[in-house]
Design a protein around this motif. Structure first.
Motif, PDB file in Angstrom:
ATOM      1  N   PRO A 154       0.492  -1.221   0.024  1.00  0.00           N
ATOM      2  CA  PRO A 154       0.049  -0.098  -0.039  1.00  0.00           C
ATOM      3  C   PRO A 154       0.813   1.278   0.007  1.00  0.00           C
ATOM      4  O   PRO A 154       0.390   2.275  -0.615  1.00  0.00           O
ATOM      5  N   LEU A 155       2.047   1.415   0.671  1.00  0.00           N
ATOM      6  CA  LEU A 155       2.895   2.395   0.815  1.00  0.00           C
ATOM      7  C   LEU A 155       3.380   2.598  -0.800  1.00  0.00           C
ATOM      8  O   LEU A 155       3.354   3.827  -1.244  1.00  0.00           O
ATOM      9  N   TYR A 156       4.011   1.718  -1.298  1.00  0.00           N
ATOM     10  CA  TYR A 156       4.618   2.010  -2.836  1.00  0.00           C
ATOM     11  C   TYR A 156       3.209   2.414  -3.698  1.00  0.00           C
ATOM     12  O   TYR A 156       3.507   3.144  -4.696  1.00  0.00           O
ATOM     13  N   LYS A 157       2.034   1.849  -3.592  1.00  0.00           N
ATOM     14  CA  LYS A 157       1.002   2.099  -4.399  1.00  0.00           C
ATOM     15  C   LYS A 157       0.654   3.465  -4.072  1.00  0.00           C
ATOM     16  O   LYS A 157       0.371   4.124  -5.172  1.00  0.00           O
ATOM     17  N   GLU A 158       0.503   4.009  -3.094  1.00  0.00           N
ATOM     18  CA  GLU A 158       0.574   5.549  -2.577  1.00  0.00           C
ATOM     19  C   GLU A 158       1.276   6.343  -3.193  1.00  0.00           C
ATOM     20  O   GLU A 158       0.910   7.356  -4.057  1.00  0.00           O
ATOM     21  N   ARG A 159       2.611   5.882  -3.176  1.00  0.00           N
ATOM     22  CA  ARG A 159       3.740   6.734  -3.891  1.00  0.00           C
ATOM     23  C   ARG A 159       3.475   6.778  -5.426  1.00  0.00           C
ATOM     24  O   ARG A 159       3.710   7.686  -5.924  1.00  0.00           O
ATOM     25  N   PHE A 160       3.224   5.696  -5.935  1.00  0.00           N
ATOM     26  CA  PHE A 160       2.897   5.395  -7.322  1.00  0.00           C
ATOM     27  C   PHE A 160       1.679   6.448  -7.762  1.00  0.00           C
ATOM     28  O   PHE A 160       1.976   7.184  -8.861  1.00  0.00           O
ATOM     29  N   LYS A 161       0.798   6.359  -6.881  1.00  0.00           N
ATOM     30  CA  LYS A 161      -0.560   7.325  -7.523  1.00  0.00           C
ATOM     31  C   LYS A 161      -0.135   8.705  -7.354  1.00  0.00           C
ATOM     32  O   LYS A 161      -0.446   9.415  -8.218  1.00  0.00           O
ATOM     33  N   GLU A 162       0.505   9.054  -6.293  1.00  0.00           N
ATOM     34  CA  GLU A 162       1.005  10.417  -6.223  1.00  0.00           C
ATOM     35  C   GLU A 162       2.025  11.105  -7.291  1.00  0.00           C
ATOM     36  O   GLU A 162       1.636  12.044  -8.079  1.00  0.00           O
TER      37      GLU A 162
END
Length: 90
Positions: A54-62
């Motif tokens: 979820p951390l990497y997914k949020e960073r990718f979304k940003e």
């Protein structure tokens, strides 16, 4: 970002990273500035060597937001990945 009835960023996985990088003509080193993650980690994420948490997914979304990746582009990437999968490509 173009708005469709649903947010395409909710359905992304690690396979989208490389495609978005290519769409925006960014190297791993350049993309790390947008994602806030070291380029070696991005490479390992792209290759499925580490979990797309979820951390990497949020960073990718940003990063997608910062690069102004539209929902239409994300839909196109999904179609491309589906076709590759159907044809047995990685």
């Amino acid at each position: 970002m173009e708005r469709l009835p649903y947010n395409q960023l909710d359905s992304v996985d690690y396979r989208y990273i490389r495609q978005v990088r290519f769409l925006r003509n960014k190297t791993l080193k350049q993309f790390e500035e947008f994602m806030g993650v070291d380029h070696t980690v991005i490479s390992r994420l792209e290759n499925g060597q580490i979990e797309f948490s979820p951390l990497y997914k949020e960073r990718f979304k940003e990063a997608c937001r910062r690069l102004r990746v539209s929902n239409i582009e994300l839909v196109s990437i999904r179609k491309l990945l589906e076709m590759k999968s159907q044809r047995g490509y990685k």
